[in-house]
Design a protein around this motif. Structure first.
Motif, PDB file in Angstrom:
ATOM      1  N   ASP A  78      10.283   0.997 -12.924  1.00 26.68           N
ATOM      2  CA  ASP A  78      10.547   1.281 -11.520  1.00 26.68           C
ATOM      3  C   ASP A  78      10.353   2.758 -11.216  1.00 26.68           C
ATOM      4  OD1 ASP A  78      11.059  -1.373 -11.112  1.00 26.68           O
ATOM      5  OD2 ASP A  78      13.240  -1.166 -10.998  1.00 26.68           O
ATOM      6  N   GLN A  81       6.769   3.215 -10.765  1.00 31.04           N
ATOM      7  CA  GLN A  81       6.375   2.658  -9.478  1.00 31.04           C
ATOM      8  C   GLN A  81       6.852   3.559  -8.353  1.00 31.04           C
ATOM      9  OE1 GLN A  81       7.918  -1.328  -9.359  1.00 31.04           O
ATOM     10  NE2 GLN A  81       6.139  -2.159 -10.422  1.00 31.04           N
ATOM     11  N   ASP A  82       8.034   4.134  -8.500  1.00 33.41           N
ATOM     12  CA  ASP A  82       8.529   5.032  -7.476  1.00 33.41           C
ATOM     13  C   ASP A  82       7.586   6.215  -7.289  1.00 33.41           C
ATOM     14  OD1 ASP A  82      10.670   3.434  -6.950  1.00 33.41           O
ATOM     15  OD2 ASP A  82      12.096   4.591  -8.141  1.00 33.41           O
ATOM     16  N   LYS A  84       4.385   6.184  -7.864  1.00 34.49           N
ATOM     17  CA  LYS A  84       3.202   5.645  -7.202  1.00 34.49           C
ATOM     18  C   LYS A  84       3.486   5.409  -5.716  1.00 34.49           C
ATOM     19  CE  LYS A  84      -0.155   1.907  -7.586  1.00 34.49           C
ATOM     20  NZ  LYS A  84      -0.517   0.692  -8.325  1.00 34.49           N
ATOM     21  N   ARG A  85       4.650   4.838  -5.427  1.00 35.22           N
ATOM     22  CA  ARG A  85       5.022   4.614  -4.022  1.00 35.22           C
ATOM     23  C   ARG A  85       5.154   5.930  -3.274  1.00 35.22           C
ATOM     24  NH1 ARG A  85       9.485   0.400  -5.809  1.00 35.22           N
ATOM     25  NH2 ARG A  85       8.190  -1.440  -5.957  1.00 35.22           N
ATOM     26  N   ARG A  86       5.711   6.952  -3.937  1.00 32.88           N
ATOM     27  CA  ARG A  86       5.860   8.254  -3.297  1.00 32.88           C
ATOM     28  C   ARG A  86       4.496   8.839  -2.946  1.00 32.88           C
ATOM     29  NH1 ARG A  86       9.265  10.147  -6.583  1.00 32.88           N
ATOM     30  NH2 ARG A  86       7.801  10.874  -8.135  1.00 32.88           N
ATOM     31  N   MET A  88       1.767   7.129  -2.407  1.00 33.06           N
ATOM     32  CA  MET A  88       1.217   6.329  -1.313  1.00 33.06           C
ATOM     33  C   MET A  88       1.860   6.725   0.018  1.00 33.06           C
ATOM     34  SD  MET A  88       0.974   2.585  -3.154  1.00 33.06           S
ATOM     35  CE  MET A  88       0.621   1.728  -1.650  1.00 33.06           C
ATOM     36  N   ARG A  89       3.173   6.968   0.016  1.00 29.76           N
ATOM     37  CA  ARG A  89       3.873   7.364   1.232  1.00 29.76           C
ATOM     38  C   ARG A  89       3.382   8.724   1.715  1.00 29.76           C
ATOM     39  NH1 ARG A  89       8.731   8.696  -0.349  1.00 29.76           N
ATOM     40  NH2 ARG A  89       9.108   6.649  -1.226  1.00 29.76           N
TER      41      ARG A  89
END
Length: 133
Positions: A78, A81-82, A84-86, A88-89
């Protein structure tokens, strides 16, 4: 039991930690505590006793250790992934700012065009009025 080595703790470490925690939170040791504090100590003592039972049984300990490993792996996954999400954001925020800026530039150009058209209409109307006179 607040073990120093976590999953890698030996049976001696577990037994020692249990004894320390059991002495600290044993309901009979809480002489000057209020009724609610004694009840909390009793609940804590029961939790410590249950933890010791699980950690001292080899099969239950293996199941618990497996659960802890799975939780650690999930937390690590996670975390990746966080990141990666950061990213993307951040990319989405950058694109939204860029679109807003382009939209703002478009509105400025549109307003200039409307102002210029209005100026030309007025000049044209004045010219027609002069030709009529």
């Amino acid at each position: 039991l607040q073990l120093q080595n976590g999953i890698e703790s030996s049976e001696a470490d577990i037994r020692s930690a249990y004894r320390k925690r059991a002495l600290a939170c044993h309901p009979d040791k809480q002489k000057s505590a209020s009724a609610s504090q004694k009840k909390a100590a009793e609940l804590e003592f029961d939790r410590v006793k249950k933890a010791y039972e699980i950690l001292s049984d080899p099969e239950a300990r293996k199941a618990f250790d497996d659960l802890q490993r799975v939780k650690a792996a999930r937390k690590e996954r996670d975390g990746a992934q966080d990141a990666k999400r950061r990213r993307m954001r951040e990319e989405l925020d950058r694109r939204e700012r860029q679109a807003a800026q382009e939209n703002n530039e478009f509105e400025i150009a549109k307003n200039r065009l409307q102002a210029e058209l209005e100026r030309l209409r007025k000049e044209n109307a004045q010219r027609r009025q002069q030709e009529r006179d």
